[in-house]
Write a protein that holds these residues in place. Structure first.
Motif, PDB file in Angstrom:
ATOM      1  N   THR A 188      66.106  -0.870  83.030  1.00  0.00           N
ATOM      2  CA  THR A 188      64.944  -1.587  82.490  1.00  0.00           C
ATOM      3  C   THR A 188      65.030  -3.095  82.737  1.00  0.00           C
ATOM      4  O   THR A 188      64.063  -3.809  82.519  1.00  0.00           O
ATOM      5  CB  THR A 188      64.795  -1.349  80.978  1.00  0.00           C
ATOM      6  N   GLY A 189      66.172  -3.585  83.150  1.00  0.00           N
ATOM      7  CA  GLY A 189      66.265  -5.018  83.448  1.00  0.00           C
ATOM      8  C   GLY A 189      67.388  -5.220  84.442  1.00  0.00           C
ATOM      9  O   GLY A 189      68.459  -4.642  84.280  1.00  0.00           O
ATOM     10  N   LEU A 231      56.124  -7.160  72.324  1.00  0.00           N
ATOM     11  CA  LEU A 231      55.770  -8.535  72.717  1.00  0.00           C
ATOM     12  C   LEU A 231      54.602  -8.461  73.696  1.00  0.00           C
ATOM     13  O   LEU A 231      54.564  -7.545  74.532  1.00  0.00           O
ATOM     14  CB  LEU A 231      56.959  -9.217  73.406  1.00  0.00           C
ATOM     15  N   PRO A 232      53.652  -9.418  73.626  1.00  0.00           N
ATOM     16  CA  PRO A 232      52.521  -9.358  74.555  1.00  0.00           C
ATOM     17  C   PRO A 232      52.956  -9.511  76.016  1.00  0.00           C
ATOM     18  O   PRO A 232      52.390  -8.873  76.895  1.00  0.00           O
ATOM     19  CB  PRO A 232      51.620 -10.515  74.121  1.00  0.00           C
ATOM     20  N   SER A 233      53.984 -10.363  76.268  1.00  0.00           N
ATOM     21  CA  SER A 233      54.487 -10.501  77.655  1.00  0.00           C
ATOM     22  C   SER A 233      55.988 -10.275  77.637  1.00  0.00           C
ATOM     23  O   SER A 233      56.758 -11.239  77.521  1.00  0.00           O
ATOM     24  CB  SER A 233      54.225 -11.903  78.203  1.00  0.00           C
ATOM     25  N   PRO A 234      56.430  -9.013  77.730  1.00  0.00           N
ATOM     26  CA  PRO A 234      57.861  -8.745  77.645  1.00  0.00           C
ATOM     27  C   PRO A 234      58.638  -9.389  78.792  1.00  0.00           C
ATOM     28  O   PRO A 234      58.106  -9.493  79.901  1.00  0.00           O
ATOM     29  CB  PRO A 234      57.951  -7.212  77.775  1.00  0.00           C
ATOM     30  N   PRO A 235      59.865  -9.840  78.526  1.00  0.00           N
ATOM     31  CA  PRO A 235      60.681 -10.372  79.627  1.00  0.00           C
ATOM     32  C   PRO A 235      61.023  -9.262  80.625  1.00  0.00           C
ATOM     33  O   PRO A 235      60.998  -8.086  80.281  1.00  0.00           O
ATOM     34  CB  PRO A 235      61.947 -10.874  78.931  1.00  0.00           C
ATOM     35  N   THR A 240      57.390  -2.229  76.461  1.00  0.00           N
ATOM     36  CA  THR A 240      56.427  -2.917  75.586  1.00  0.00           C
ATOM     37  C   THR A 240      56.981  -4.162  74.902  1.00  0.00           C
ATOM     38  O   THR A 240      56.272  -4.810  74.130  1.00  0.00           O
ATOM     39  CB  THR A 240      55.959  -1.960  74.469  1.00  0.00           C
ATOM     40  N   GLY A 241      58.232  -4.496  75.128  1.00  0.00           N
ATOM     41  CA  GLY A 241      58.803  -5.648  74.433  1.00  0.00           C
ATOM     42  C   GLY A 241      60.286  -5.769  74.728  1.00  0.00           C
ATOM     43  O   GLY A 241      60.693  -5.780  75.887  1.00  0.00           O
TER      44      GLY A 241
END
Ligand code: FAD
Length: 356
Positions: free
Chosen positions: A70-71, A218-222, A240-241
């Motif tokens: 995921t990252g 969060l509206p703009s997830p990292p 989503t966050g």
């Protein structure tokens, strides 16, 4: 971290250990290992083991095991440039061959170019380019499916309660009144491994380091993993966050978690580091959870043969790194069990270090 936690209103480290001779012995051993030289040796040992982790995860995925990453990359971020500079110096001191560490200090502009979701407080930081984030639930489910496909049987809800030992070997594992004959035993029961190993006469120095976790929207997830280094919060991106992981609460495995209190402190700590960070909402306590990191007093896992027994092993005590180290530790202990020879990488983790 232990020293700096004292006197802070929201410390990253909490002590909830019951006073006892065992607690005092654990704390004394812990204190002995807090020096810089031992810390660095420990980091090197962990780095040597973890170096295989990305390759082993890639192998699993290429064999059809479904684990989403995921990252890719982990940014360590700071509110003060000097703190970031000091942390980078320390990180470079323990960097090892084969593991790409951070190579340069970045200012706010450079960090924002990499990760636009950073908040106003962030002034400096650095990147671990090879760090990867996975969803621990999906990862564990994938491992279960993999070992079951390979022929293993898992007995959920049937804890091992004891052992039969005959002529220096474990001959049976007890599950209540049931006796399962065994050729070899590997104790890998997290923080509960200490109790099981003690039944076989071995010391492991394990206590629980409870951690707390919460998924927030969060509206703009990292897109990158984030380590909010000033406040010791880890953030893994989710669709989503972020999933927050934080706090180290030294306690016994039987103690009740302080979920709402800790989550409140944790959410407050993150304020300003990520855009649109929420304020604490009591509903967070409904989805937040805590789990126990198995911790040894010297901060290193305990992996290897149990003293005095020909066919018993332990693989536990991975603390904050049990997901990262799971595949390399599993491979190393498999090599030991099957060949009878411990790979060199396991030398610092021998259970024999706790025998005296
Ligand atoms: C909030 C939080 C965040 C974390 N973040 C990270 C991270 O980012 N990266 C990372 O690498 N690690 C992370 N960790 C650490 C990681 O989760 C642990 O190191 C890891 O779970 C330890 O694995 P384990 O298998 O040794 O123990 P556990 O995961 O505790 O599993 C032990 C298992 O043994 C079972 N068991 C207990 N007693 C018995 C018995 N008598 N008989 C049979 N079975 C028994 C238990 O039911 C359990 O299923 C985090 C932990 C927490 C709590």
């Amino acid at each position: 971290v232990a020293r700096r936690s004292l006197g802070r209103s929201i410390p990253p480290l909490y002590m909830r250990l019951a006073p006892s001779a065992a607690t005092v012995a654990w704390l004394l051993r812990f204190a002995r290992h807090c020096g810089k030289a031992r810390y660095r040796r420990g980091c090197e040992a962990l780095a040597n083991l973890s170096v295989e982790a990305p390759g082993r995860l890639a192998d699993l995925r290429s064999n059809g095991v479904s684990v989403d990453i995921t990252g890719r990359g982990m940014l360590h971020v700071f509110a003060e440039v000097n703190d970031a500079r000091d942390a980078l110096k320390e990180a470079s001191a323990v960097a090892r061959d084969g593991l790409a560490g951070p190579d340069r200090l970045m200012d706010r502009g450079q960090l924002l170019a990499l990760e636009p979701a950073l908040g106003d407080r962030v002034r400096a930081g650095f990147l671990y380019p090879e760090e990867q984030c996975v969803d621990p639930r999906q990862f564990t489910a994938a491992l279960v499916a993999t070992v079951e496909r390979a022929g293993a049987t898992i007995h959920p809800g049937a804890p091992v309660t004891g052992f039969t030992v005959e002529r220096g070997r474990v001959s049976a594992v007890h599950r209540g009144s049931q006796r399962d004959a065994v050729e070899r035993v590997i104790i890998c029961a997290g923080v509960w491994s200490g109790r099981l190993a003690a039944q076989l006469g071995a010391r492991t120095s394990l206590i629980a380091g409870r951690g707390y976790s919460l998924d927030i929207a969060l509206p703009s997830p990292p897109q990158l993993g984030l380590h909010l280094s000033d406040v010791h919060l880890g953030l893994s991106p989710t669709p989503t966050g972020v999933r927050i992981a934080a706090a180290m609460e030294l306690s016994g495995p039987g103690q009740r978690p302080h979920t709402a209190r800790r989550l409140k402190a944790i959410v407050r700590c993150g304020d300003g580091y990520v855009k649109d960070w929420p304020t604490y909402d009591p509903v967070f306590a409904d989805t937040g959870w805590s789990g126990m990191r198995p911790l040894t007093a010297d901060g290193l896992p305990v992996i290897g043969p149990l003293p005095e027994l020909a066919n018993a092993y332990v693989n536990a005590g991975h603390g904050m790194w049990g997901i990262t180290l799971s595949l390399p530790s599993g491979a190393a202990i498999a090599e030991l069990v099957l060949s009878g020879h411990a790979p060199n990488v396991l030398a610092p983790f021998t259970p024999a270090r706790f025998s005296t």
